[in-house]
Motif scaffolding. Structure first.
Motif, PDB file in Angstrom:
ATOM      1  N   LEU A  39       1.551  -6.035 -17.078  1.00  0.00           N
ATOM      2  CA  LEU A  39       0.955  -6.703 -15.926  1.00  0.00           C
ATOM      3  C   LEU A  39       2.026  -6.999 -14.891  1.00  0.00           C
ATOM      4  CD1 LEU A  39       0.562 -10.475 -16.608  1.00  0.00           C
ATOM      5  CD2 LEU A  39       1.249  -8.980 -18.453  1.00  0.00           C
ATOM      6  N   PRO A  40       1.641  -7.226 -13.650  1.00  0.00           N
ATOM      7  CA  PRO A  40       2.631  -7.602 -12.646  1.00  0.00           C
ATOM      8  C   PRO A  40       3.119  -9.025 -12.871  1.00  0.00           C
ATOM      9  CG  PRO A  40       0.435  -7.713 -11.711  1.00  0.00           C
ATOM     10  CD  PRO A  40       0.277  -7.127 -13.081  1.00  0.00           C
ATOM     11  N   SER A  41       4.355  -9.282 -12.483  1.00  0.00           N
ATOM     12  CA  SER A  41       4.879 -10.646 -12.523  1.00  0.00           C
ATOM     13  C   SER A  41       4.341 -11.470 -11.365  1.00  0.00           C
ATOM     14  CB  SER A  41       6.412 -10.605 -12.479  1.00  0.00           C
ATOM     15  OG  SER A  41       6.959 -11.888 -12.360  1.00  0.00           O
ATOM     16  N   PHE A  42       3.962 -10.806 -10.270  1.00  0.00           N
ATOM     17  CA  PHE A  42       3.469 -11.483  -9.079  1.00  0.00           C
ATOM     18  C   PHE A  42       1.963 -11.703  -9.228  1.00  0.00           C
ATOM     19  CE2 PHE A  42       2.583 -11.788  -4.405  1.00  0.00           C
ATOM     20  CZ  PHE A  42       3.416 -12.867  -4.154  1.00  0.00           C
ATOM     21  N   THR A  43       1.611 -12.743  -9.978  1.00  0.00           N
ATOM     22  CA  THR A  43       0.215 -13.056 -10.242  1.00  0.00           C
ATOM     23  C   THR A  43       0.130 -14.479 -10.747  1.00  0.00           C
ATOM     24  OG1 THR A  43      -1.796 -12.347 -11.412  1.00  0.00           O
ATOM     25  CG2 THR A  43       0.274 -12.201 -12.633  1.00  0.00           C
ATOM     26  N   PHE A  44      -1.093 -14.972 -10.895  1.00  0.00           N
ATOM     27  CA  PHE A  44      -1.305 -16.321 -11.411  1.00  0.00           C
ATOM     28  C   PHE A  44      -1.060 -16.324 -12.917  1.00  0.00           C
ATOM     29  CE2 PHE A  44      -4.247 -19.971 -12.433  1.00  0.00           C
ATOM     30  CZ  PHE A  44      -3.460 -20.936 -11.814  1.00  0.00           C
ATOM     31  N   VAL A  45      -0.703 -17.476 -13.440  1.00  0.00           N
ATOM     32  CA  VAL A  45      -0.308 -17.595 -14.834  1.00  0.00           C
ATOM     33  C   VAL A  45      -1.425 -17.176 -15.792  1.00  0.00           C
ATOM     34  CG1 VAL A  45      -0.961 -20.032 -14.941  1.00  0.00           C
ATOM     35  CG2 VAL A  45       0.769 -19.153 -16.511  1.00  0.00           C
ATOM     36  N   SER A  46      -2.676 -17.317 -15.397  1.00  0.00           N
ATOM     37  CA  SER A  46      -3.784 -16.948 -16.277  1.00  0.00           C
ATOM     38  C   SER A  46      -3.730 -15.486 -16.696  1.00  0.00           C
ATOM     39  CB  SER A  46      -5.126 -17.217 -15.585  1.00  0.00           C
ATOM     40  OG  SER A  46      -5.294 -18.592 -15.346  1.00  0.00           O
ATOM     41  N   THR A  47      -3.240 -14.622 -15.812  1.00  0.00           N
ATOM     42  CA  THR A  47      -3.182 -13.199 -16.125  1.00  0.00           C
ATOM     43  C   THR A  47      -2.359 -12.950 -17.373  1.00  0.00           C
ATOM     44  OG1 THR A  47      -3.194 -12.851 -13.722  1.00  0.00           O
ATOM     45  CG2 THR A  47      -2.828 -10.915 -15.101  1.00  0.00           C
ATOM     46  N   ALA A  48      -1.288 -13.732 -17.565  1.00  0.00           N
ATOM     47  CA  ALA A  48      -0.465 -13.604 -18.765  1.00  0.00           C
ATOM     48  C   ALA A  48      -0.971 -14.480 -19.902  1.00  0.00           C
ATOM     49  CB  ALA A  48       0.986 -13.965 -18.440  1.00  0.00           C
ATOM     50  N   ASN A  49      -1.359 -15.711 -19.591  1.00  0.00           N
ATOM     51  CA  ASN A  49      -1.757 -16.670 -20.623  1.00  0.00           C
ATOM     52  C   ASN A  49      -2.876 -16.151 -21.512  1.00  0.00           C
ATOM     53  OD1 ASN A  49      -0.364 -19.071 -20.988  1.00  0.00           O
ATOM     54  ND2 ASN A  49      -1.329 -20.080 -19.246  1.00  0.00           N
ATOM     55  N   ALA A  50      -3.835 -15.450 -20.917  1.00  0.00           N
ATOM     56  CA  ALA A  50      -4.988 -14.981 -21.681  1.00  0.00           C
ATOM     57  C   ALA A  50      -4.569 -14.103 -22.851  1.00  0.00           C
ATOM     58  CB  ALA A  50      -5.940 -14.203 -20.765  1.00  0.00           C
ATOM     59  N   PHE A  51      -3.507 -13.337 -22.674  1.00  0.00           N
ATOM     60  CA  PHE A  51      -3.056 -12.414 -23.712  1.00  0.00           C
ATOM     61  C   PHE A  51      -2.026 -13.067 -24.633  1.00  0.00           C
ATOM     62  CE2 PHE A  51      -4.473 -10.134 -19.966  1.00  0.00           C
ATOM     63  CZ  PHE A  51      -5.514  -9.398 -20.525  1.00  0.00           C
ATOM     64  N   VAL A  52      -1.206 -13.947 -24.071  1.00  0.00           N
ATOM     65  CA  VAL A  52      -0.252 -14.699 -24.892  1.00  0.00           C
ATOM     66  C   VAL A  52      -0.983 -15.549 -25.925  1.00  0.00           C
ATOM     67  CG1 VAL A  52       1.435 -16.580 -24.798  1.00  0.00           C
ATOM     68  CG2 VAL A  52       1.596 -14.686 -23.177  1.00  0.00           C
ATOM     69  N   LEU A  53      -2.130 -16.121 -25.551  1.00  0.00           N
ATOM     70  CA  LEU A  53      -2.909 -16.940 -26.478  1.00  0.00           C
ATOM     71  C   LEU A  53      -3.351 -16.163 -27.713  1.00  0.00           C
ATOM     72  CD1 LEU A  53      -5.105 -18.984 -23.982  1.00  0.00           C
ATOM     73  CD2 LEU A  53      -3.507 -19.946 -25.650  1.00  0.00           C
ATOM     74  N   ARG A  54      -3.451 -14.862 -27.609  1.00  0.00           N
ATOM     75  CA  ARG A  54      -3.816 -14.030 -28.751  1.00  0.00           C
ATOM     76  C   ARG A  54      -2.588 -13.509 -29.503  1.00  0.00           C
ATOM     77  NH1 ARG A  54      -7.845 -14.683 -31.053  1.00  0.00           N
ATOM     78  NH2 ARG A  54      -8.131 -12.518 -31.676  1.00  0.00           N
ATOM     79  N   GLY A  55      -1.394 -13.877 -29.026  1.00  0.00           N
ATOM     80  CA  GLY A  55      -0.176 -13.448 -29.688  1.00  0.00           C
ATOM     81  C   GLY A  55       0.463 -12.218 -29.090  1.00  0.00           C
ATOM     82  N   ALA A  56      -0.158 -11.635 -28.063  1.00  0.00           N
ATOM     83  CA  ALA A  56       0.404 -10.439 -27.433  1.00  0.00           C
ATOM     84  C   ALA A  56       1.552 -10.810 -26.503  1.00  0.00           C
ATOM     85  CB  ALA A  56      -0.678  -9.687 -26.663  1.00  0.00           C
ATOM     86  N   ARG A  57       2.403  -9.847 -26.242  1.00  0.00           N
ATOM     87  CA  ARG A  57       3.559 -10.074 -25.385  1.00  0.00           C
ATOM     88  C   ARG A  57       3.318  -9.453 -24.010  1.00  0.00           C
ATOM     89  NH1 ARG A  57       9.754  -8.919 -27.056  1.00  0.00           N
ATOM     90  NH2 ARG A  57       9.440 -11.024 -27.857  1.00  0.00           N
ATOM     91  N   PRO A  58       3.497 -10.218 -22.929  1.00  0.00           N
ATOM     92  CA  PRO A  58       3.368  -9.640 -21.590  1.00  0.00           C
ATOM     93  C   PRO A  58       4.620  -8.851 -21.217  1.00  0.00           C
ATOM     94  CG  PRO A  58       3.918 -11.970 -21.416  1.00  0.00           C
ATOM     95  CD  PRO A  58       3.770 -11.673 -22.886  1.00  0.00           C
ATOM     96  N   ILE A  59       4.414  -7.650 -20.715  1.00  0.00           N
ATOM     97  CA  ILE A  59       5.504  -6.816 -20.206  1.00  0.00           C
ATOM     98  C   ILE A  59       5.356  -6.783 -18.687  1.00  0.00           C
ATOM     99  CG2 ILE A  59       6.605  -4.552 -20.264  1.00  0.00           C
ATOM    100  CD1 ILE A  59       6.668  -6.032 -22.942  1.00  0.00           C
ATOM    101  N   PHE A  60       6.280  -7.439 -18.002  1.00  0.00           N
ATOM    102  CA  PHE A  60       6.162  -7.591 -16.553  1.00  0.00           C
ATOM    103  C   PHE A  60       6.748  -6.381 -15.836  1.00  0.00           C
ATOM    104  CE2 PHE A  60       6.556 -12.082 -18.062  1.00  0.00           C
ATOM    105  CZ  PHE A  60       5.256 -12.449 -17.773  1.00  0.00           C
ATOM    106  N   VAL A  61       6.038  -5.912 -14.810  1.00  0.00           N
ATOM    107  CA  VAL A  61       6.530  -4.829 -13.965  1.00  0.00           C
ATOM    108  C   VAL A  61       6.525  -5.292 -12.514  1.00  0.00           C
ATOM    109  CG1 VAL A  61       5.830  -2.967 -15.521  1.00  0.00           C
ATOM    110  CG2 VAL A  61       4.224  -3.807 -13.796  1.00  0.00           C
ATOM    111  N   ASP A  62       7.265  -4.558 -11.712  1.00  0.00           N
ATOM    112  CA  ASP A  62       7.391  -4.905 -10.298  1.00  0.00           C
ATOM    113  C   ASP A  62       6.147  -4.477  -9.526  1.00  0.00           C
ATOM    114  OD1 ASP A  62       8.684  -6.092  -8.193  1.00  0.00           O
ATOM    115  OD2 ASP A  62      10.416  -4.737  -8.197  1.00  0.00           O
ATOM    116  N   ILE A  63       6.088  -4.909  -8.270  1.00  0.00           N
ATOM    117  CA  ILE A  63       4.966  -4.598  -7.396  1.00  0.00           C
ATOM    118  C   ILE A  63       5.401  -3.643  -6.291  1.00  0.00           C
ATOM    119  CG2 ILE A  63       3.644  -6.689  -7.843  1.00  0.00           C
ATOM    120  CD1 ILE A  63       4.958  -7.955  -5.386  1.00  0.00           C
TER     121      ILE A  63
END
Length: 380
Positions: A80-104
């Protein structure tokens, strides 16, 4: 310090919202999944061509449901992009997944599709494009890569309802998409969202997850004699009061969208010369996109001039706002994020960007005041 005369956002309500909510109360069903919910969902399904749309308590919860439906867990990765609201990452972190941030991308500020291939690994399960400001990501390229690598797409379409990419509605490309009806969005019920299910095979399970892991929806349709706990899930159902308010907003969204478009076009026309003279960039919309007119921003040459502009506008009674702090630089982003590295476009955009007031009830007098104030700024 007195508040600005012109807020950054103002929810645009009319008598129709009150009428609809009174009707919901008078009908005696306010807990959710009633007539107003079904009418909203049908309207959005038609708008998006979706197999199913399920109203939720927030856009965040719609993303959480998508993570449930993908059966994500520890060891999985989501891009997912790093330039986004925290919910975009939180939804997947809550399931134990790791967010991989990419540039825009430097033009649209959307996820840079050219960087995806280099961060995909054997653990990657999904790509989450965010249609920033309601301008579509490069979905042809993202879809082609997702098909090639066997990955799901979950669209974060919090900004993009009514926007299009190559004549196709944003929110219709991914296996799932999330909508938001927060008070800052183009249509709102204060707090709320929706999960868009574009994969017919996932509809029944999505209904179960939304109903606390039970087959309650099937029970109310008469498909089963009683309902019981059959899967994981949570309480994601929007109340009928909010659905009634939302339906009234959807009923007049054409007028609201027309006003938002007019404001954006006025900003673009009246500020173009000032922006060119001062090295400021205005929103870019590719020819392949029809934007949702969710926001209008200015990108300053540097953070210092941006900060001076914010103070300048506040002093003149206009509340402007910066936007996201990059998730990869946040404490939890550094804790959870995988394969960290510099994301230069994201970091520049975060320092440079200012959003101007944009809402359907913005009056012509208010718009004139905003533009006059912007044009008066010369502290570069």
């Amino acid at each position: 310090m007195p508040p600005p005369r012109i807020p950054f956002n103002r929810a645009s309500f009319e008598e129709s919202e009150w009428t609809a909510m009174r009707e919901a109360v008078a009908g005696g069903h306010i807990s959710g999944n009633g007539t107003f919910t079904r009418r909203c969902e049908a309207r959005l399904e038609q708008q998006l061509g979706a197999a199913r749309v399920l109203l939720t308590t927030s856009g965040t919860h719609a993303l959480e449901m998508a993570a449930f439906l993908l059966d994500l867990g520890p060891g999985d990765e989501v891009i997912l992009p790093s330039f986004t609201f925290v919910s975009t990452a939180n939804a997947f972190v809550l399931r134990g997944a790791r967010p991989i941030f990419v540039d825009i991308r430097d033009d649209t500020l959307n996820l840079d599709e050219t960087q995806l291939n280099e961060v995909i690994s054997a653990r990657t399960r999904a790509i989450v494009p965010v249609h920033y400001g309601g301008v579509g990501c490069e979905m042809d390229a993202i879809q082609a890569l997702a098909r090639l690598r066997g990955l799901a797409i979950v669209e974060d379409n919090a900004h993009g309802l009514f926007g299009r990419y190559k004549e196709r509605a944003l929110g219709s490309f991914g296996r799932f998409a999330a909508l938001s009806f927060h008070e800052t969005k183009n249509v709102t019920c204060g707090e709320g969202g929706a999960l868009v299910v574009n994969d017919e095979s996932q509809v029944n399970r999505a209904e179960i997850i939304r109903e606390k892991g039970t087959n309650r929806a099937a029970f109310f349709r008469g498909d089963v004699e009683k309902y019981t706990w059959i899967d994981v899930g949570s309480s994601y159902v929007m109340s009928e009061l909010l659905a009634a308010c939302l339906l009234a907003q959807l009923d007049r969204h054409d007028a609201s969208q027309a006003r938002r478009r007019a404001v954006c076009e006025r900003y673009a026309a009246d500020l173009a010369g000032w922006a060119r003279s001062n090295g400021i960039r205005l929103p870019f919309v590719p020819s392949t996109c029809s934007p949702a007119f969710h926001l209008f921003y200015l990108r300053f040459p540097n953070g210092d001039s941006r900060d001076r502009f914010l103070a300048f506008m506040w002093d003149r009674g206009v509340y402007c706002a910066f936007h996201y702090v990059p998730l990869h630089t946040a404490p939890m982003g550094q804790h959870f994020g995988g394969r960290q590295g510099a994301l230069p476009v994201t970091e520049r955009a975060s320092r440079e960007l200012v959003r101007l007031p944009l809402f359907a009830s913005l009056t012509e007098d208010e718009l004139e005041l905003i533009i006059e104030a912007v044009l008066a700024f010369d502290e570069f």
